[in-house]
Design a protein around this motif. Sequence first.
Motif, mmCIF file in Angstrom:
data_model
loop_
_atom_site.group_PDB
_atom_site.id
_atom_site.type_symbol
_atom_site.label_atom_id
_atom_site.label_comp_id
_atom_site.label_asym_id
_atom_site.label_seq_id
_atom_site.Cartn_x
_atom_site.Cartn_y
_atom_site.Cartn_z
ATOM 1 N N PHE A 417 6.622 -38.483 -89.639
ATOM 2 C CA PHE A 417 7.887 -38.101 -89.019
ATOM 3 C C PHE A 417 9.041 -38.783 -89.739
ATOM 4 C CE2 PHE A 417 6.284 -41.830 -86.772
ATOM 5 C CZ PHE A 417 7.389 -42.645 -86.621
ATOM 6 N N PHE A 418 10.231 -38.209 -89.563
ATOM 7 C CA PHE A 418 11.470 -38.798 -90.052
ATOM 8 C C PHE A 418 12.169 -39.480 -88.874
ATOM 9 C CE2 PHE A 418 10.625 -35.226 -92.901
ATOM 10 C CZ PHE A 418 10.801 -35.818 -94.161
ATOM 11 N N ILE A 419 12.874 -40.570 -89.147
ATOM 12 C CA ILE A 419 13.533 -41.309 -88.076
ATOM 13 C C ILE A 419 14.956 -41.664 -88.498
ATOM 14 C CG2 ILE A 419 12.628 -43.553 -88.870
ATOM 15 C CD1 ILE A 419 12.351 -44.319 -85.889
ATOM 16 N N HIS A 420 15.893 -41.525 -87.542
ATOM 17 C CA HIS A 420 17.281 -41.867 -87.854
ATOM 18 C C HIS A 420 18.020 -42.291 -86.591
ATOM 19 C CE1 HIS A 420 19.663 -38.591 -86.023
ATOM 20 N NE2 HIS A 420 18.573 -37.854 -86.195
ATOM 21 N N CYS A 421 19.166 -42.938 -86.795
ATOM 22 C CA CYS A 421 20.064 -43.272 -85.684
ATOM 23 C C CYS A 421 21.449 -42.750 -86.054
ATOM 24 C CB CYS A 421 20.071 -44.773 -85.410
ATOM 25 S SG CYS A 421 20.689 -45.797 -86.776
ATOM 26 N N ALA A 422 22.503 -43.493 -85.733
ATOM 27 C CA ALA A 422 23.862 -43.051 -86.067
ATOM 28 C C ALA A 422 24.251 -43.447 -87.480
ATOM 29 C CB ALA A 422 24.864 -43.609 -85.065
ATOM 30 N N GLY A 423 23.844 -44.680 -87.891
ATOM 31 C CA GLY A 423 24.274 -45.156 -89.200
ATOM 32 C C GLY A 423 23.255 -45.965 -89.972
ATOM 33 N N ARG A 437 3.744 -53.118 -86.043
ATOM 34 C CA ARG A 437 2.646 -52.738 -85.147
ATOM 35 C C ARG A 437 1.685 -51.751 -85.801
ATOM 36 N NH1 ARG A 437 5.783 -52.461 -79.269
ATOM 37 N NH2 ARG A 437 7.026 -54.344 -79.613
ATOM 38 N N GLY A 438 1.792 -51.627 -87.125
ATOM 39 C CA GLY A 438 0.777 -50.886 -87.859
ATOM 40 C C GLY A 438 1.092 -49.448 -88.189
ATOM 41 N N TYR A 439 2.262 -48.941 -87.819
ATOM 42 C CA TYR A 439 2.627 -47.560 -88.115
ATOM 43 C C TYR A 439 3.360 -47.503 -89.458
ATOM 44 C CZ TYR A 439 1.689 -46.748 -83.155
ATOM 45 O OH TYR A 439 1.095 -46.678 -81.915
ATOM 46 N N ARG A 440 2.877 -46.651 -90.349
ATOM 47 C CA ARG A 440 3.522 -46.494 -91.650
ATOM 48 C C ARG A 440 3.729 -45.022 -91.991
ATOM 49 N NH1 ARG A 440 3.520 -51.548 -93.928
ATOM 50 N NH2 ARG A 440 4.503 -50.627 -95.755
ATOM 51 N N ASN A 441 3.570 -44.174 -91.010
ATOM 52 C CA ASN A 441 3.591 -42.723 -91.227
ATOM 53 C C ASN A 441 4.979 -42.121 -90.985
ATOM 54 O OD1 ASN A 441 2.916 -43.580 -88.522
ATOM 55 N ND2 ASN A 441 2.745 -41.417 -87.955
ATOM 56 N N PHE A 442 6.013 -42.776 -91.519
ATOM 57 C CA PHE A 442 7.358 -42.279 -91.270
ATOM 58 C C PHE A 442 8.266 -42.561 -92.463
ATOM 59 C CE2 PHE A 442 7.314 -46.677 -89.889
ATOM 60 C CZ PHE A 442 8.491 -47.178 -90.395
ATOM 61 N N THR A 443 9.395 -41.883 -92.461
ATOM 62 C CA THR A 443 10.452 -42.098 -93.453
ATOM 63 C C THR A 443 11.765 -42.272 -92.695
ATOM 64 O OG1 THR A 443 9.311 -40.723 -95.087
ATOM 65 C CG2 THR A 443 11.666 -41.134 -95.444
ATOM 66 N N GLU A 444 12.491 -43.333 -93.025
ATOM 67 C CA GLU A 444 13.765 -43.630 -92.347
ATOM 68 C C GLU A 444 14.921 -43.092 -93.184
ATOM 69 O OE1 GLU A 444 17.290 -46.251 -91.420
ATOM 70 O OE2 GLU A 444 16.148 -46.117 -93.286
ATOM 71 N N ILE A 445 15.977 -42.618 -92.497
ATOM 72 C CA ILE A 445 17.091 -41.959 -93.175
ATOM 73 C C ILE A 445 18.286 -42.912 -93.273
ATOM 74 C CG2 ILE A 445 18.512 -39.891 -93.307
ATOM 75 C CD1 ILE A 445 15.420 -39.459 -93.218
ATOM 76 N N ALA A 446 18.698 -43.235 -94.492
ATOM 77 C CA ALA A 446 19.850 -44.109 -94.715
ATOM 78 C C ALA A 446 21.129 -43.425 -94.232
ATOM 79 C CB ALA A 446 19.972 -44.439 -96.205
ATOM 80 N N GLY A 447 21.988 -44.187 -93.593
ATOM 81 C CA GLY A 447 23.270 -43.635 -93.151
ATOM 82 C C GLY A 447 23.221 -42.876 -91.852
ATOM 83 N N GLY A 448 22.012 -42.605 -91.353
ATOM 84 C CA GLY A 448 21.843 -41.974 -90.056
ATOM 85 C C GLY A 448 22.555 -40.647 -89.891
ATOM 86 N N PHE A 449 22.886 -40.329 -88.651
ATOM 87 C CA PHE A 449 23.477 -39.020 -88.349
ATOM 88 C C PHE A 449 24.851 -38.863 -88.984
ATOM 89 C CE2 PHE A 449 25.437 -35.764 -85.631
ATOM 90 C CZ PHE A 449 24.470 -34.773 -85.748
#
Length: 471
Positions: A417-423, A437-449
């Motif tokens: 999954f992809f994950i983001h916030c506001a910034g 906690r052992g989860y590595r199945n994601f990509t975080e989005i720089a700069g958020g929404f």
Amino acid sequence: MKIEQIYTGCLAQGAYYITSNGEAAIIDPLREVEPYLKRIAKDRVKLKYIFETHFHADFVSGHVDLQRKTGASIVYGPNAACEFDCISAKDGEEFTLGNVVVKVLHTPGHTLESTTFLLKDESGKGHCIFSGDTLFLGDVGRPDLAQKAASMTQEELAGLLYESLMNKIMPLADDVIVYPAHGAGSACGKNMMKETVDTLGNQKKVNYALNQPNKVAFIKAITDGLLPPPAYFGLNVAMNKKGYESFDTVLHKGMKALTPDEFEAVAESTLALILDTRSNQDFYKGFIPQSVNIGLDGDFAPWVGALIVDVKQPLLLVTDEGKEEETVTRLSRVGFDNILGHIKGGFAAWLASGKEADTVDRISAEQFAQHVKIGADKIIDVRKETEYAAEHIEEAYNKPLAYINDWIKDINPEEHFFIHCAGGYRSMMAASILQARGYRNFTEIAGGFAAISKTDLPKTDFVCQSKIMQV
């Protein structure tokens, strides 16, 4: 007479320093008391009183340390059962401070001991009120925090608050100045103004809570839409009632500098949580494995309290060099006193020692827009529900960061999954907790929404209830 508001933005908290004819009082002081002591010494006045509007939930007050160091009397309103030397004043009781008088107005509702202090000037005229969490600018105190201690429902406490406001506050003159304990950003209210000082007359006009037609409407208005309080609130109340370890002791322990080997050994032997307070832009590039990132340059202390539920949790710190004392100070404000030390030289020293480091998979908003398949790929938006409802990526799920300790168990470790916030500030906190906690199945989005909104990805304000993953 001199009144100074000492406002701390990251806690949205106002303390107050009053002097008159050689005597001083402080209202709702922060945990670290050295700044107050310096003011007192500079002004050559004697601290006579420490007034507390109530037992605070969102921060640990400096009342106990101030009393130890100055001998000043701690004053609460009625019903205050302290486990240290304090005055539980009577409703209407007056305290002389130099040429002015501070009158106790018992205003229960937020808590049973909640009190507003009315300051009368040299002529005896009401000059201002220090309203604590009874009356904010644009709002009133939430009535759900003291339910268990008071053996009352939030509706019953809201009814008490209505009577307090109508009978004690509203009859005061319109030119009385309102000095609240909190402003916009505090979890102690839901509709606070960004201003930190106002007149009571203006609040009578603009404050929604003061303009309800009757008690029933007031109760409904102020209890509607309340979010659950952070877990640390109850623990802070207990510290404010019972007392606590001296801040000087907490600071001394937290300022212990550890070599990388010592840091690693302490982490392994104590099960300490490694708290990395660097910016998210630095953290994702490299960090000590299992670290949790909560950036100091943000709402640091409230997020620590929201995400690390036990104030007694042992902590080891990774900070930018020179930020160690500020980090310990801000942690102590919300009761996190069990700080075992920090790594000398910061993360750079860890890397130089040849020890293992970790990274977060972060991509830019532009890369995200190029690769994501709306409707096929899973997107998690960790902003507040109100932010999500205003606008979000089509088909994105909403899992607010504040509830990550609840929803993390629902994550499928096999599904990307992809994950983001506001910034990027909150999503990196989430990313660090997930990886710890052992989860590595994601990509975080720089700069958020903020960055995503500049791309061509489809966005909407339509809220599908199945996409709001409430916990």
